[in-house]
Design an enzyme around this catalytic site. Structure first.
Site, PDB file in Angstrom:
ATOM      1  N   THR A  34      -4.588  69.551  16.956  1.00 45.77           N
ATOM      2  CA  THR A  34      -4.875  71.015  16.788  1.00 45.77           C
ATOM      3  C   THR A  34      -5.665  70.896  15.350  1.00 45.77           C
ATOM      4  OG1 THR A  34      -4.014  72.053  14.539  1.00 45.77           O
ATOM      5  CG2 THR A  34      -2.860  69.726  14.768  1.00 45.77           C
ATOM      6  N   TYR A  58       2.818  69.548   8.729  1.00 48.64           N
ATOM      7  CA  TYR A  58       2.622  69.215  10.153  1.00 48.64           C
ATOM      8  C   TYR A  58       1.011  68.449  10.913  1.00 48.64           C
ATOM      9  CZ  TYR A  58       0.836  71.951  14.940  1.00 48.64           C
ATOM     10  OH  TYR A  58       0.443  72.476  16.267  1.00 48.64           O
TER      11      TYR A  58
END
Ligand code: UDP
Length: 331
Positions: A122, A146
């Site tokens: 990501t 995350y």
């Protein structure tokens, strides 16, 4: 069982939004696929292609039994929790699933001598951008558990690649959006937090309005700018990454975005145009952790994987999402 096909791809987390689109793309291109998912966030009705094996990455024997049963040649890994805010509240949940469980998967891959992996990473691994567009050389200083977990896995893959000859491609997604152009699958999360599905909920009357998180950013219209990439283009990039590894390509990482940014207000306005609905927008305070602008350079993936987006237009992204949204409402 006898398999005559050479390529059998294990799609871990293949019942989710992105995994399901890749499952379709691989099957269209002649691959045999196994979807491995615990259905905690995935949707069983998204598994329209390949073979389904229900199992949990937290249980290493679930993974082993799939590798025993099928001659897996490569793995694509999408099984991860993705709510940034939740990762701040409950980091253990994120590190256990997104990092420890990935190590389980890698362990079994090595046990069975499966050495090709496409990993869904990501742009959250970059943290607050110091330069736009973000290239792969941009410093990686993630600001949430995350993002940090995803970066940990990237680093683990790099170490495994050196030590065990694992070949991997990490794809750093920007904002995946849109739906399968034939409306067989689309974007669906519970809870839904993503901008485009929430706008479409407001268009169809399922929600009263869409909140604009922050209108005082240092951007032309004061709202955040993001790089939206169509999920079918994203799926195509995974196919190209897989073929690159099959052809002996070396381990690498690539941004996966279009290189174009759109503001929250622009996305709402375009959605009004496409849906021909009013869509009430309410200005709200900033959402913590949102950088003002996230736009990625896609030069590297275009050059090395020869990836070319086909839906690199916000209208097409919203049109396909709306078509699927309407179909789901009537089904
Ligand atoms: N956003 C918004 N209202 C919402 C949901 C999102 O204004 O109800 C904004 C959010 O602040 C961000 C952009 O839309 O600037 C995209 O957010 P999304 O959650 O879709 O993806 P993210 O960028 O967090 O991965």
């Amino acid at each position: 069982m006898n398999y005559i096909l050479t390529y059998m791809i294990l799609i871990v987390g293949g019942a989710g939004y992105i995994g399901a689109h890749i499952n379709k793309q691989l099957n269209i291109n002649g691959y045999e696929t196994i979807v491995f998912d615990n259905l905690s966030y995935g949707h069983e009705d998204f598994i329209k292609w390949g073979t389904f094996e229900c199992g949990d990455l937290g249980n290493i024997n679930d993974i082993r039994s799939v590798f025993k049963k099928y001659p897996v040649t490569a793995v694509m890994h999408f099984a991860a929790f993705t709510y940034v805010g939740e990762s701040v509240e409950d980091p253990q949940k994120y590190y256990r699933n997104n990092v420890c469980n990935t190590i389980n998967l890698l362990q079994v891959m090595l046990e069975f001598d499966v050495k090709k992996l496409v990993f869904s990473s990501t742009c959250a691994t970059y943290g607050d951008p110091v330069e736009i567009p973000i290239t792969e050389q941009h410093p990686q200083n993630p600001i949430s558990p995350y993002g940090r977990g995803k970066l940990m896995v990237e680093n683990i893959l790099s170490d495994y690649s050196r030590a065990y000859n694992l070949h991997y491609v990490s794809l750093r997604y920007f904002n995946a959006a849109g739906a399968d152009p034939n409306s067989e699958i689309g974007e669906l999360h519970d809870p839904e937090t993503h901008l485009i599905p929430l706008i479409l909920d407001a268009a169809s009357g399922k929600r009263q309005s869409i909140k604009i998180f922050g209108t005082d950013y240092n951007t032309p219209d004061g709202t955040c700018i993001r790089d939206y990439i169509h999920v079918t283009d994203l799926a195509d990039a995974h196919l190209k990454a897989l073929q690159y590894l099959e052809n002996g390509g070396k381990s690498d990482y690539f941004n996966l975005g279009n290189g174009n940014g759109f503001s929250v207000r622009e996305v709402i306005e375009k959605s009004r145009e496409i849906t021909r609905k009013e869509i009430k927008a309410v200005e709200d305070k900033r959402r913590p952790g949102d950088p003002p602008v996230l736009v990625g350079s896609s030069d590297k993936i275009r050059k090395i994987l020869r990836w070319e987006p086909k839906y690199d237009d916000l209208s097409l992204i919203i049109q396909t999402a709306w078509k699927w949204h309407e179909k789901r409402e009537t089904d």
